[in-house]
Design a protein around this motif. Structure first.
Motif, PDB file in Angstrom:
ATOM      1  N   VAL A   1      -6.010   1.834  -7.663  1.00 27.17           N
ATOM      2  CA  VAL A   1      -5.619   3.229  -7.519  1.00 27.17           C
ATOM      3  C   VAL A   1      -6.764   4.064  -6.966  1.00 27.17           C
ATOM      4  O   VAL A   1      -7.910   3.942  -7.416  1.00 27.17           O
ATOM      5  CB  VAL A   1      -5.180   3.805  -8.888  1.00 27.17           C
ATOM      6  CG1 VAL A   1      -4.802   5.272  -8.756  1.00 27.17           C
ATOM      7  CG2 VAL A   1      -4.029   2.993  -9.470  1.00 27.17           C
ATOM      8  N   VAL A   2      -6.448   4.921  -6.011  1.00 25.04           N
ATOM      9  CA  VAL A   2      -7.404   5.920  -5.520  1.00 25.04           C
ATOM     10  C   VAL A   2      -7.435   7.066  -6.524  1.00 25.04           C
ATOM     11  O   VAL A   2      -6.415   7.709  -6.780  1.00 25.04           O
ATOM     12  CB  VAL A   2      -7.000   6.441  -4.130  1.00 25.04           C
ATOM     13  CG1 VAL A   2      -7.924   7.582  -3.709  1.00 25.04           C
ATOM     14  CG2 VAL A   2      -7.019   5.313  -3.112  1.00 25.04           C
ATOM     15  N   GLY A   3      -8.589   7.305  -7.111  1.00 26.57           N
ATOM     16  CA  GLY A   3      -8.741   8.389  -8.071  1.00 26.57           C
ATOM     17  C   GLY A   3      -9.362   9.617  -7.432  1.00 26.57           C
ATOM     18  O   GLY A   3      -9.422   9.753  -6.208  1.00 26.57           O
TER      19      GLY A   3
ATOM     20  N   LEU B   1      -1.834  -1.335  -3.888  1.00 19.05           N
ATOM     21  CA  LEU B   1      -2.798  -0.254  -3.756  1.00 19.05           C
ATOM     22  C   LEU B   1      -2.046   1.067  -3.737  1.00 19.05           C
ATOM     23  O   LEU B   1      -0.987   1.171  -3.091  1.00 19.05           O
ATOM     24  CB  LEU B   1      -3.625  -0.391  -2.475  1.00 19.05           C
ATOM     25  CG  LEU B   1      -4.862  -1.299  -2.526  1.00 19.05           C
ATOM     26  CD1 LEU B   1      -4.472  -2.742  -2.773  1.00 19.05           C
ATOM     27  CD2 LEU B   1      -5.658  -1.182  -1.232  1.00 19.05           C
ATOM     28  N   VAL B   2      -2.599   2.066  -4.424  1.00 17.36           N
ATOM     29  CA  VAL B   2      -1.929   3.361  -4.538  1.00 17.36           C
ATOM     30  C   VAL B   2      -2.850   4.462  -4.038  1.00 17.36           C
ATOM     31  O   VAL B   2      -3.930   4.686  -4.597  1.00 17.36           O
ATOM     32  CB  VAL B   2      -1.518   3.658  -5.993  1.00 17.36           C
ATOM     33  CG1 VAL B   2      -0.825   5.017  -6.081  1.00 17.36           C
ATOM     34  CG2 VAL B   2      -0.625   2.552  -6.539  1.00 17.36           C
TER      35      VAL B   2
ATOM     36  N   LEU C   1       0.843  -1.186   0.000  1.00 21.85           N
ATOM     37  CA  LEU C   1       0.000   0.000   0.000  1.00 21.85           C
ATOM     38  C   LEU C   1       0.882   1.240   0.000  1.00 21.85           C
ATOM     39  O   LEU C   1       1.529   1.568   0.990  1.00 21.85           O
ATOM     40  CB  LEU C   1      -0.923  -0.010   1.222  1.00 21.85           C
ATOM     41  CG  LEU C   1      -1.762   1.245   1.506  1.00 21.85           C
ATOM     42  CD1 LEU C   1      -2.582   1.656   0.292  1.00 21.85           C
ATOM     43  CD2 LEU C   1      -2.654   1.003   2.717  1.00 21.85           C
ATOM     44  N   ILE C   2       0.905   1.924  -1.142  1.00 25.38           N
ATOM     45  CA  ILE C   2       1.656   3.168  -1.271  1.00 25.38           C
ATOM     46  C   ILE C   2       0.814   4.304  -0.691  1.00 25.38           C
ATOM     47  O   ILE C   2      -0.321   4.518  -1.114  1.00 25.38           O
ATOM     48  CB  ILE C   2       2.008   3.449  -2.742  1.00 25.38           C
ATOM     49  CG1 ILE C   2       2.923   2.348  -3.294  1.00 25.38           C
ATOM     50  CG2 ILE C   2       2.673   4.814  -2.890  1.00 25.38           C
ATOM     51  CD1 ILE C   2       3.199   2.465  -4.789  1.00 25.38           C
ATOM     52  N   GLY C   3       1.375   5.025   0.277  1.00 27.18           N
ATOM     53  CA  GLY C   3       0.636   6.115   0.894  1.00 27.18           C
ATOM     54  C   GLY C   3      -0.211   5.667   2.064  1.00 27.18           C
ATOM     55  O   GLY C   3      -1.277   6.229   2.321  1.00 27.18           O
TER      56      GLY C   3
END
Length: 212
Positions: free
Chosen positions: A103-105, A67-68, A5-7
């Motif tokens: 990705v979180v948009g 996950l970003v 999980l990035i971020g």
């Protein structure tokens, strides 16, 4: 699953982390400051610079999914800082042969009328325009992606602290509004929808949205 999980320490990233851990997933939180993450038996905290593509590719290898949850530089970001980091993440994911990229948009790219996105609609707050440009351009980049199995989840116009209700609607490209004409989602329910997608993929190479 074993996920990266990035971020993981950010507003949305921390909600994703909590939801994933609560469901029993093993998570590696990739953040600038690992000490900001609270210890958990299924959490590994690692320092990460998303602009160092080669190092990031090394870190992303071997996970079931990545996950970003990437942030720009707030109101002073015109979208380019965000997009530079996102391009590096995509390239690193390719090099690491990432199986799935979630990705979180941003809600700014959702349509409020045929051919009209929220970001371009009259009355869109000027102070949010720059930060909203990055996620919109990231979606365009993903739609041209031919290698990665990606999914982007966009919140409504407002994402805020609240409750994990499990009562929400899913959509695709249109901004979801409730009976009062408001477009919102709690960060807890957003995280629930994203981890649902992680566990039961329903939107391969697509953008979808969640709202009340």
């Amino acid at each position: 699953m074993n996920i990266a999980l990035i971020g993981a320490s950010g507003f949305i990233g921390s909600a994703l982390l909590a939801e994933a851990l609560a469901r029993g997933h093993r998570v590696t939180g990739l953040v600038r400051q690992p000490e900001r993450l609270t210890a958990h038996p299924h959490l590994t905290a690692m320092q990460c610079d998303v602009y160092d593509t080669a190092d990031l590719a090394f870190l992303l290898a071997g996970y079931d999914a990545v996950l970003v949850s990437l942030r720009g530089r707030g109101k002073h970001d015109n979208g380019q800082h965000y997009l530079t980091g996102f391009r590096s993440i995509v390239q690193a994911a390719r090099e690491a042969h990432v199986k799935r990229l979630l990705v979180v948009g941003g809600g700014g790219s959702l349509q409020v009328a045929p051919g009209l996105e929220l970001l371009d609609a009259p009355g869109f707050p000027e102070e949010h325009r720059g930060p909203a440009e990055g996620p919109r351009e990231a979606l365009k980049l993903l739609r041209g992606e031919t290698v990665l199995d990606w999914t982007m989840l966009c919140p409504g116009a407002i994402i805020e602290p609240g409750k994990r209700t499990g009562r929400f609607r899913l959509g695709t490209d249109r901004l979801l509004v409730d009976e009062r004409g408001e477009s919102r989602i709690s960060v807890q329910d957003f995280a629930l929808a994203m981890i649902d997608e992680l566990e039961r993929p329903a939107h391969p190479r697509q953008r979808f949205t969640v709202g009340y």
